[in-house]
Design a protein around this motif. Structure first.
Motif, PDB file in Angstrom:
ATOM      1  N   GLY A 337      14.085  19.274  -3.522  1.00  0.00           N
ATOM      2  CA  GLY A 337      15.344  19.789  -4.065  1.00  0.00           C
ATOM      3  C   GLY A 337      15.163  20.745  -5.210  1.00  0.00           C
ATOM      4  N   GLY A 338      14.024  21.468  -5.217  1.00  0.00           N
ATOM      5  CA  GLY A 338      13.777  22.471  -6.232  1.00  0.00           C
ATOM      6  C   GLY A 338      12.946  21.937  -7.386  1.00  0.00           C
ATOM      7  N   GLY A 339      12.670  22.831  -8.315  1.00  0.00           N
ATOM      8  CA  GLY A 339      11.889  22.456  -9.492  1.00  0.00           C
ATOM      9  C   GLY A 339      10.397  22.521  -9.253  1.00  0.00           C
ATOM     10  N   GLU A 340       9.633  22.030 -10.228  1.00  0.00           N
ATOM     11  CA  GLU A 340       8.185  22.035 -10.131  1.00  0.00           C
ATOM     12  C   GLU A 340       7.722  21.031  -9.084  1.00  0.00           C
ATOM     13  N   VAL A 341       6.784  21.454  -8.253  1.00  0.00           N
ATOM     14  CA  VAL A 341       6.343  20.614  -7.141  1.00  0.00           C
ATOM     15  C   VAL A 341       5.433  19.497  -7.639  1.00  0.00           C
ATOM     16  N   ASP A 342       5.687  18.288  -7.171  1.00  0.00           N
ATOM     17  CA  ASP A 342       4.823  17.148  -7.452  1.00  0.00           C
ATOM     18  C   ASP A 342       3.833  17.022  -6.295  1.00  0.00           C
ATOM     19  N   PHE A 343       2.655  17.601  -6.472  1.00  0.00           N
ATOM     20  CA  PHE A 343       1.682  17.618  -5.380  1.00  0.00           C
ATOM     21  C   PHE A 343       1.128  16.227  -5.083  1.00  0.00           C
ATOM     22  N   ARG A 344       1.286  15.279  -5.991  1.00  0.00           N
ATOM     23  CA  ARG A 344       0.822  13.920  -5.727  1.00  0.00           C
ATOM     24  C   ARG A 344       1.686  13.229  -4.675  1.00  0.00           C
ATOM     25  N   ARG A 345       2.851  13.807  -4.415  1.00  0.00           N
ATOM     26  CA  ARG A 345       3.749  13.248  -3.388  1.00  0.00           C
ATOM     27  C   ARG A 345       3.851  14.175  -2.182  1.00  0.00           C
ATOM     28  N   ALA A 346       2.782  14.938  -1.962  1.00  0.00           N
ATOM     29  CA  ALA A 346       2.807  15.908  -0.864  1.00  0.00           C
ATOM     30  C   ALA A 346       2.811  15.241   0.502  1.00  0.00           C
ATOM     31  N   SER A 347       2.082  14.119   0.635  1.00  0.00           N
ATOM     32  CA  SER A 347       2.008  13.419   1.919  1.00  0.00           C
ATOM     33  C   SER A 347       3.101  12.365   1.957  1.00  0.00           C
ATOM     34  N   ARG A 348       4.056  12.549   2.879  1.00  0.00           N
ATOM     35  CA  ARG A 348       5.299  11.771   2.841  1.00  0.00           C
ATOM     36  C   ARG A 348       5.642  11.210   4.225  1.00  0.00           C
ATOM     37  N   PRO A 349       4.839  10.273   4.742  1.00  0.00           N
ATOM     38  CA  PRO A 349       5.128   9.709   6.071  1.00  0.00           C
ATOM     39  C   PRO A 349       6.497   9.030   6.118  1.00  0.00           C
ATOM     40  N   PHE A 350       7.236   9.303   7.170  1.00  0.00           N
ATOM     41  CA  PHE A 350       8.516   8.673   7.484  1.00  0.00           C
ATOM     42  C   PHE A 350       9.608   8.945   6.448  1.00  0.00           C
ATOM     43  N   GLY A 351       9.351   9.887   5.543  1.00  0.00           N
ATOM     44  CA  GLY A 351      10.387  10.320   4.619  1.00  0.00           C
ATOM     45  C   GLY A 351      10.743  11.769   4.908  1.00  0.00           C
ATOM     46  N   SER A 488      -5.718  -5.290   3.332  1.00  0.00           N
ATOM     47  CA  SER A 488      -4.514  -6.113   3.485  1.00  0.00           C
ATOM     48  C   SER A 488      -4.873  -7.523   3.926  1.00  0.00           C
ATOM     49  N   PHE A 489      -5.839  -7.651   4.847  1.00  0.00           N
ATOM     50  CA  PHE A 489      -6.298  -8.982   5.247  1.00  0.00           C
ATOM     51  C   PHE A 489      -6.833  -9.756   4.042  1.00  0.00           C
ATOM     52  N   LYS A 490      -7.602  -9.069   3.203  1.00  0.00           N
ATOM     53  CA  LYS A 490      -8.250  -9.729   2.066  1.00  0.00           C
ATOM     54  C   LYS A 490      -7.253 -10.114   0.977  1.00  0.00           C
ATOM     55  N   HIS A 491      -6.367  -9.208   0.614  1.00  0.00           N
ATOM     56  CA  HIS A 491      -5.506  -9.411  -0.548  1.00  0.00           C
ATOM     57  C   HIS A 491      -4.081  -9.843  -0.195  1.00  0.00           C
ATOM     58  N   GLY A 492      -3.739  -9.819   1.106  1.00  0.00           N
ATOM     59  CA  GLY A 492      -2.393 -10.224   1.483  1.00  0.00           C
ATOM     60  C   GLY A 492      -1.314  -9.297   0.981  1.00  0.00           C
ATOM     61  N   ILE A 493      -1.626  -8.007   0.884  1.00  0.00           N
ATOM     62  CA  ILE A 493      -0.663  -7.015   0.411  1.00  0.00           C
ATOM     63  C   ILE A 493      -0.539  -5.896   1.442  1.00  0.00           C
ATOM     64  N   LEU A 494       0.683  -5.536   1.772  1.00  0.00           N
ATOM     65  CA  LEU A 494       0.954  -4.372   2.618  1.00  0.00           C
ATOM     66  C   LEU A 494       1.362  -3.215   1.711  1.00  0.00           C
ATOM     67  N   PRO A 495       0.595  -2.123   1.684  1.00  0.00           N
ATOM     68  CA  PRO A 495       0.930  -1.001   0.793  1.00  0.00           C
ATOM     69  C   PRO A 495       2.253  -0.350   1.177  1.00  0.00           C
ATOM     70  N   GLY A 496       3.095  -0.129   0.210  1.00  0.00           N
ATOM     71  CA  GLY A 496       4.328   0.600   0.474  1.00  0.00           C
ATOM     72  C   GLY A 496       4.070   2.098   0.544  1.00  0.00           C
ATOM     73  N   ILE A 497       4.994   2.813   1.140  1.00  0.00           N
ATOM     74  CA  ILE A 497       4.890   4.280   1.188  1.00  0.00           C
ATOM     75  C   ILE A 497       5.567   4.796  -0.071  1.00  0.00           C
ATOM     76  N   LYS A 498       4.813   4.885  -1.137  1.00  0.00           N
ATOM     77  CA  LYS A 498       5.385   5.132  -2.464  1.00  0.00           C
ATOM     78  C   LYS A 498       5.560   6.606  -2.796  1.00  0.00           C
ATOM     79  N   THR A 499       5.229   7.479  -1.865  1.00  0.00           N
ATOM     80  CA  THR A 499       5.437   8.908  -2.110  1.00  0.00           C
ATOM     81  C   THR A 499       6.812   9.370  -1.644  1.00  0.00           C
ATOM     82  N   ILE A 500       7.599   8.460  -1.089  1.00  0.00           N
ATOM     83  CA  ILE A 500       8.963   8.808  -0.666  1.00  0.00           C
ATOM     84  C   ILE A 500       9.949   7.918  -1.419  1.00  0.00           C
ATOM     85  N   ASP A 501      11.158   8.431  -1.613  1.00  0.00           N
ATOM     86  CA  ASP A 501      12.203   7.647  -2.265  1.00  0.00           C
ATOM     87  C   ASP A 501      12.925   6.748  -1.268  1.00  0.00           C
TER      88      ASP A 501
END
Length: 635
Positions: A337-351, A488-501
């Protein structure tokens, strides 16, 4: 009875750091870790990135001040987090604001003012253009007069529209870890990634070789894009246009099979089966299928399988960019939506997204058959039971997704149902989606996963996408997924897709659960992961990965409680040795294996027989097995 391919070692490096012992996975879920685990993860990255040094086994600052784990977190956490995962491309790769290229320039002269210049005689073109007049000067110089005009190429610089990639942690350079003279970066990655996987087993390679025949070892590895930097095919193809000479190494080292060749020649010293299957972005799963097949059949007992890819070059970026496949700066600005690009959120699966993000990665797993693993006391991190591969049929566009992925994923789920039951799949499985971050993928892949979920009666099927963290590493992409699944098997955590809102409106998810936050699964253990991968050209693959607790249950049933108890005792020593390597690597001692010209086999010392072959350096002979495959067709 088919042999079960179990994972006894894994390792490598990508934008999240070192993969062995789940360190890379921990970086992706660092917000969900306990304080000590988080601090250890940050300390390991700080050493890799040369922010912290180790003196007599303790952490110190650059000014020799002792540092605790808490000190490292306080001082360097922000820098470490900013200098890992997907981010703006750093200048150690290329300056994305000023990439070198050549511009065509037409020169012409008027009748009264001919073009003249002075140069060295040795720099004159061959043959001399007909409209050039040459006058000798002193010191082998000449004055050239152009009658009419000529076309020349001049250096120029321009910005790349694509400015983000998944890069190794800032400050970590693979060529500094061993004598990597003139090795393309992809092969450097192969050496250090294979080493990390082998060291993680906690079993010396020489010990493993004592328990197998020379031809019971296999390596399946490669790269999808070959080696396209200046030390490989890239330099070879650029040399003439740049006025340089092609070197003797650029052609052979550029081959896409060379990661396997390097591992055989310089890491393992293997004389066993070798190969490299290329399937575009599904390449790792193609090679994993080969590994599973040779273990199932008994043709190999230990297999190193993986891929290395180093695609952060201007040519590869422009190639995929020309297909409108990559996330550009302007595209990301529009998405945000404009402004300075946040390149850390460039990869945005399913968003809301605009293309995928290239990445470099090297990932390898060590597989053994279950009997050998028990015999050696190997630590088992999971099992790879199946990989299904199907093409798309007739296509209109070679790069467009197709129906083959429906076949692969459905077959994978059906296969897992036979292993853990339908209820086990419904309650204890998750999907590591290809999740490339293109608008087409978010629709087509979500639809197929949703339809498969509906078919098998799966509700709220968890879907994760590791490319949101590490980008798309092409050949190694599904290996990145596998490494994350083991975490995920080891730690019992499913990573969220945190690059999308939020998940995009056009994503199918009636039966899916796609979260933007990490999800804990401690109360409902994860038993099965389906690794899904799609590649240009109709290369579809889906793999089945079982958790360690499921594998142990299977081994107890096959081998008996007494044998498993004896194995458990031997495993303790293996785990201790593996842990010692991990502690060493956390402090920057990666102990890279690179045996250049060491322990070479003398052809004349090979003992050939009618029943077997004895190979120098191997304790067991290669025995010719009786072949009864076609006995019913013979007299």
């Amino acid at each position: 009875m088919s042999r079960l391919p179990v994972i006894v070692g894994f390792g490598g490096y990508n934008a999240a750091g070192r993969s062995s012992f789940h360190h890379g996975f921990r970086r992706t879920v660092i917000e969900s870790l306990d304080a000590l685990t988080r601090q250890e993860t940050l300390a390991g990255l700080a050493v890799m990135m040369k922010l912290v040094k180790v003196v007599n086994g303790s952490f110190h600052s650059s000014t020799d001040e002792p540092l605790s784990l808490a000190d490292i977190e306080t001082r360097f956490a922000a820098q470490i987090l900013d200098s890992t995962l997907v981010r703006r491309i750093e200048k150690r790769y290329l300056d994305v604001d000023a990439v070198h290229w050549q511009k065509n320039l037409s020169l012409s002269s008027g009748d009264d003012n001919p073009l003249t210049f002075v140069t060295q005689r040795k720099q004159l073109p061959e043959p001399l253009p007909a409209n050039w007049s040459v006058e000798p000067l002193e010191d082998n110089a000449v004055r050239v007069t152009l009658l009419g005009g000529c076309d020349i190429k001049v250096d120029s610089f321009r910005a790349l529209p694509v400015k983000s990639a998944g890069q190794l942690p800032t400050g970590f350079e693979p060529d500094e870890l061993y004598a990597s003279r003139f090795h393309p970066r992809g092969l450097q990655l192969a050496i250090i990634g294979a080493t990390d996987a082998l060291r993680s087993t906690g079993i010396a390679w020489t010990t493993i070789l004592e328990h197998v025949a020379p031809d019971e070892v296999a390596v399946f590895a490669g790269s999808s894009m070959s080696q396209l930097d200046e030390n490989g095919f890239g330099g070879m193809m650029q040399s003439r246009l740049k006025g340089h000479r092609v070197t003797a190494k650029q052609c052979p080292l550029g081959l896409n099979t060379m990661p396997a060749d390097f591992i055989n020649a310089y890491v393992l010293g293997s004389v066993g089966t070798t190969g490299s299957v290329t399937g575009a972005c599904a390449t790792f799963l193609y090679n994993l299928q080969k590994a599973i097949d040779v273990i199932n059949s008994g043709r190999a007992r230990v297999v190193l399988v993986g891929n290395s890819e180093a695609p952060i070059t201007a040519e590869i970026i422009e190639g995929y960019g020309a297909m409108s496949a990559l996330a550009t700066e302007d595209g990301l600005r529009n998405v945000q939506g404009g402004g300075e690009v946040d390149f850390r959120r460039a990869s945005r699966p399913f968003g809301e997204n605009c293309g995928f993000t290239l990445a470099e990665s090297t990932q390898y797993v060590v597989l053994m058959d279950d009997a050998l693993a028990l015999e050696l006391g190997a630590d088992i991190h999971g099992a790879a039971t199946d990989v299904f591969i199907n093409a798309d049929g007739f296509k209109k566009s070679i790069s467009a997704p197709g129906p083959g992925n429906y076949l692969t994923l459905a077959k994978a789920v059906a296969s897992a149902v036979q292993l853990v039951g339908l209820e086990g799949v419904r309650r204890h499985s998750f999907v590591h989606a290809h999740g490339s971050s293109t608008p087409a993928n978010r629709v087509t892949e979500s639809e197929l996963v949703d339809r498969v979920a509906e078919t098998f009666g799966i509700e709220e099927w968890p879907v994760v996408a590791v490319k949101s963290y590490v980008g798309h590493s092409l050949a190694a992409a599904s290996a990145d997924q596998l490494m994350s699944a083991l975490g995920s098997f080891k730690h019992g955590i499913l990573p969220g897709i945190k690059t999308i809102d939020r998940v995009a409106d056009d994503v199918f998810r009636r039966h899916l659960h796609i979260s933007t936050e990490d999800q804990s699964r401690q109360e409902t253990p994860l038993d099965v992961c389906f690794i899904n991968s799609k590649g240009f050209g109709g290369n579809n693959a889906s793999g089945v990965l079982l958790a360690p607790r499921v594998v142990e249950k299977m081994l107890r049933k096959r081998h008996g409680e007494e044998a498993f108890a004896a194995y458990s005792v031997k495993r303790e020593a293996t785990r201790a040795a593996a842990q010692a390597y991990d502690e060493q690597a956390l402090k920057g001692q990666f102990d890279v294996i690179y045996n250049f010209g060491n322990d070479m086999i003398d052809d004349q010392a090979i003992e050939l027989g009618t029943e077997q072959i004895k190979v120098p350096g191997f304790s067991r002979p290669l025995v010719f097995h009786k072949d009864e495959r076609f006995s019913d067709m013979l007299d």
